[in-house]
Design a protein around this motif. Sequence first.
Motif, mmCIF file in Angstrom:
data_model
loop_
_atom_site.group_PDB
_atom_site.id
_atom_site.type_symbol
_atom_site.label_atom_id
_atom_site.label_comp_id
_atom_site.label_asym_id
_atom_site.label_seq_id
_atom_site.Cartn_x
_atom_site.Cartn_y
_atom_site.Cartn_z
ATOM 1 N N SER A 97 -2.904 5.001 18.335
ATOM 2 C CA SER A 97 -3.319 6.334 17.862
ATOM 3 C C SER A 97 -2.957 6.519 16.397
ATOM 4 O O SER A 97 -3.756 7.021 15.601
ATOM 5 N N VAL A 98 -1.729 6.122 16.053
ATOM 6 C CA VAL A 98 -1.263 6.317 14.675
ATOM 7 C C VAL A 98 -2.074 5.437 13.710
ATOM 8 O O VAL A 98 -2.513 5.889 12.639
ATOM 9 N N VAL A 99 -2.299 4.182 14.117
ATOM 10 C CA VAL A 99 -3.091 3.277 13.260
ATOM 11 C C VAL A 99 -4.523 3.805 13.122
ATOM 12 O O VAL A 99 -5.109 3.806 12.032
ATOM 13 N N ASP A 100 -5.058 4.300 14.222
ATOM 14 C CA ASP A 100 -6.448 4.765 14.242
ATOM 15 C C ASP A 100 -6.658 5.950 13.293
ATOM 16 O O ASP A 100 -7.582 5.945 12.470
ATOM 17 N N VAL A 101 -5.822 6.969 13.426
ATOM 18 C CA VAL A 101 -6.007 8.179 12.589
ATOM 19 C C VAL A 101 -5.610 7.883 11.136
ATOM 20 O O VAL A 101 -6.392 8.135 10.209
ATOM 21 N N ASN A 102 -4.426 7.342 10.932
ATOM 22 C CA ASN A 102 -3.896 7.234 9.566
ATOM 23 C C ASN A 102 -4.605 6.134 8.767
ATOM 24 O O ASN A 102 -5.116 6.396 7.668
ATOM 25 N N LEU A 103 -4.629 4.936 9.320
ATOM 26 C CA LEU A 103 -5.123 3.799 8.528
ATOM 27 C C LEU A 103 -6.639 3.613 8.673
ATOM 28 O O LEU A 103 -7.370 3.601 7.680
ATOM 29 N N THR A 104 -7.084 3.503 9.920
ATOM 30 C CA THR A 104 -8.531 3.291 10.119
ATOM 31 C C THR A 104 -9.304 4.521 9.635
ATOM 32 O O THR A 104 -10.374 4.389 9.024
ATOM 33 N N GLY A 105 -8.752 5.718 9.884
ATOM 34 C CA GLY A 105 -9.410 6.947 9.417
ATOM 35 C C GLY A 105 -9.570 6.947 7.899
ATOM 36 O O GLY A 105 -10.621 7.326 7.367
ATOM 37 N N THR A 106 -8.552 6.498 7.180
ATOM 38 C CA THR A 106 -8.627 6.458 5.715
ATOM 39 C C THR A 106 -9.690 5.460 5.264
ATOM 40 O O THR A 106 -10.490 5.749 4.357
ATOM 41 N N PHE A 107 -9.730 4.304 5.909
ATOM 42 C CA PHE A 107 -10.750 3.297 5.558
ATOM 43 C C PHE A 107 -12.155 3.816 5.869
ATOM 44 O O PHE A 107 -13.071 3.735 5.037
ATOM 45 N N LEU A 108 -12.310 4.360 7.088
ATOM 46 C CA LEU A 108 -13.646 4.810 7.533
ATOM 47 C C LEU A 108 -14.190 5.917 6.617
ATOM 48 O O LEU A 108 -15.316 5.829 6.106
ATOM 49 N N CYS A 109 -13.376 6.945 6.375
ATOM 50 C CA CYS A 109 -13.831 8.068 5.527
ATOM 51 C C CYS A 109 -14.102 7.587 4.105
ATOM 52 O O CYS A 109 -15.111 7.957 3.493
ATOM 53 N N ASN A 139 12.980 5.717 13.679
ATOM 54 C CA ASN A 139 11.989 6.001 14.733
ATOM 55 C C ASN A 139 10.553 6.173 14.251
ATOM 56 O O ASN A 139 9.727 6.742 14.959
ATOM 57 N N SER A 140 10.257 5.745 13.040
ATOM 58 C CA SER A 140 8.917 6.011 12.506
ATOM 59 C C SER A 140 8.195 4.726 12.091
ATOM 60 O O SER A 140 7.467 4.703 11.104
ATOM 61 N N GLY A 141 8.409 3.663 12.883
ATOM 62 C CA GLY A 141 7.856 2.358 12.522
ATOM 63 C C GLY A 141 6.341 2.318 12.447
ATOM 64 O O GLY A 141 5.769 1.714 11.532
ATOM 65 N N ALA A 142 5.674 2.978 13.392
ATOM 66 C CA ALA A 142 4.203 2.957 13.373
ATOM 67 C C ALA A 142 3.699 3.745 12.172
ATOM 68 O O ALA A 142 2.849 3.281 11.400
ATOM 69 N N TYR A 143 4.250 4.933 12.006
ATOM 70 C CA TYR A 143 3.834 5.818 10.905
ATOM 71 C C TYR A 143 4.047 5.140 9.540
ATOM 72 O O TYR A 143 3.136 5.055 8.719
ATOM 73 N N GLY A 144 5.268 4.639 9.323
ATOM 74 C CA GLY A 144 5.590 4.004 8.039
ATOM 75 C C GLY A 144 4.712 2.792 7.760
ATOM 76 O O GLY A 144 4.272 2.569 6.625
ATOM 77 N N SER A 145 4.438 2.024 8.815
ATOM 78 C CA SER A 145 3.594 0.835 8.630
ATOM 79 C C SER A 145 2.191 1.231 8.185
ATOM 80 O O SER A 145 1.594 0.577 7.319
ATOM 81 N N THR A 146 1.660 2.310 8.762
ATOM 82 C CA THR A 146 0.309 2.726 8.335
ATOM 83 C C THR A 146 0.335 3.234 6.903
ATOM 84 O O THR A 146 -0.593 2.976 6.130
ATOM 85 N N LYS A 147 1.392 3.943 6.529
ATOM 86 C CA LYS A 147 1.452 4.505 5.167
ATOM 87 C C LYS A 147 1.566 3.385 4.133
ATOM 88 O O LYS A 147 0.970 3.441 3.068
ATOM 89 N N SER A 148 2.350 2.365 4.472
ATOM 90 C CA SER A 148 2.473 1.218 3.578
ATOM 91 C C SER A 148 1.119 0.517 3.440
ATOM 92 O O SER A 148 0.709 0.125 2.336
ATOM 93 N N ALA A 149 0.416 0.383 4.548
ATOM 94 C CA ALA A 149 -0.909 -0.260 4.510
ATOM 95 C C ALA A 149 -1.891 0.577 3.686
ATOM 96 O O ALA A 149 -2.741 0.021 2.972
ATOM 97 N N ILE A 150 -1.774 1.901 3.764
ATOM 98 C CA ILE A 150 -2.680 2.750 2.969
ATOM 99 C C ILE A 150 -2.396 2.566 1.471
ATOM 100 O O ILE A 150 -3.316 2.633 0.647
ATOM 101 N N SER A 151 -1.150 2.309 1.118
ATOM 102 C CA SER A 151 -0.827 2.052 -0.300
ATOM 103 C C SER A 151 -1.596 0.831 -0.798
ATOM 104 O O SER A 151 -2.169 0.845 -1.888
ATOM 105 N N LEU A 152 -1.604 -0.234 0.001
ATOM 106 C CA LEU A 152 -2.316 -1.449 -0.401
ATOM 107 C C LEU A 152 -3.828 -1.215 -0.385
ATOM 108 O O LEU A 152 -4.547 -1.642 -1.293
ATOM 109 N N LEU A 153 -4.273 -0.466 0.619
ATOM 110 C CA LEU A 153 -5.703 -0.142 0.714
ATOM 111 C C LEU A 153 -6.151 0.657 -0.518
ATOM 112 O O LEU A 153 -7.272 0.474 -1.010
ATOM 113 N N THR A 154 -5.270 1.503 -1.013
ATOM 114 C CA THR A 154 -5.565 2.286 -2.227
ATOM 115 C C THR A 154 -5.833 1.339 -3.400
ATOM 116 O O THR A 154 -6.814 1.497 -4.140
ATOM 117 N N GLN A 155 -4.953 0.343 -3.544
ATOM 118 C CA GLN A 155 -5.156 -0.646 -4.626
ATOM 119 C C GLN A 155 -6.470 -1.400 -4.422
ATOM 120 O O GLN A 155 -7.230 -1.619 -5.360
#
Length: 257
Positions: A97-109, A139-155
Amino acid sequence: MKSLIVTGGGAGLGRTIAEQASTVGYRVGILDVNEELAVKASSSIENSVPLVASVTSYDEISDALATFGESPDVWINNAGIVRFAPLLDLSIDDWKSVVDVNLTGTFLCSSLVAKAMIDKGGGSIVNITSINGISAGTNSGAYGSTKSAISLLTQQMSLEWGQYGIRVNAVAPGLIDGGMSAPIYADPQFRKLRTEKVPTGRLGSEIDVANAVLFLSSDEASYITGHELVVDGGIINSIIANLPRPSSVDTVGIDEH
Ligand SMILES: NC(=O)c1ccc[n+]([C@@H]2O[C@H](COP(=O)([O-])OP(=O)(O)OC[C@H]3O[C@@H](n4cnc5c(N)ncnc54)[C@H](O)[C@@H]3O)[C@@H](O)[C@H]2O)c1
């Protein structure tokens, strides 16, 4: 009139970004999966329209863009969710769920809106990350991982889309007194303990984040792309300073001879 769409615009940081964007003269699309929140926010924000869609759905985002009626000059990927648990207890469903909304959602939009922006001759995208994507947190491993991935996706997006006049940047908020963190700061003890750790001596506000987002969106930032702007009162740089250290250690390494 320039236009801007913010995802997750019905509440928290997204709503404040929508308000500030309207104040500085944008026509605003308030996109949210929660219809009630989107409609309510839009009813009190001038020059805004509610757009009901999930960032995880290609069809719903395409329809939302059609409803908005124009390719926006600015797109803010702000919608995000968190599921707290140590990694060993985190369910695969919560991870997904976290990967889908945060990371995939950012890529898709972003990829959908980039195609519209290319036809228009350019635009600006800002992704909301987090200091939790820069440094691991409890306790925020999924969330943090998606945010880190969004940083790279931004680049990556800035690298690929600069040639089309599209700038892509990120804003990494720190300890923000609002949105999904509101329950944390409602507890006076946590509020005090966390505030004391911030070098500037206060928690961040939703407006602190919105100001940074609108700067990166604007023509004043026309030569800035692929950048992640940390808005955290200095806390991410203070991790070592927060470790206890006896003053006698300050002499270690000094040659006394
Ligand atoms: N509040 C903080 O302390 C803080 C700190 C760092 C980063 N952030 C980031 O800021 C962004 C906004 O967070 P917030 O604190 O305002 O959260 P919030 O929970 O207050 O608001 C999130 C909004 O996103 C919407 N949303 C959720 N899933 C969606 C989906 N699939 N499609 C469309 N909309 C959806 C929700 O309905 C809600 O209106 C997030 O990306 C979050 O990770 C927040």
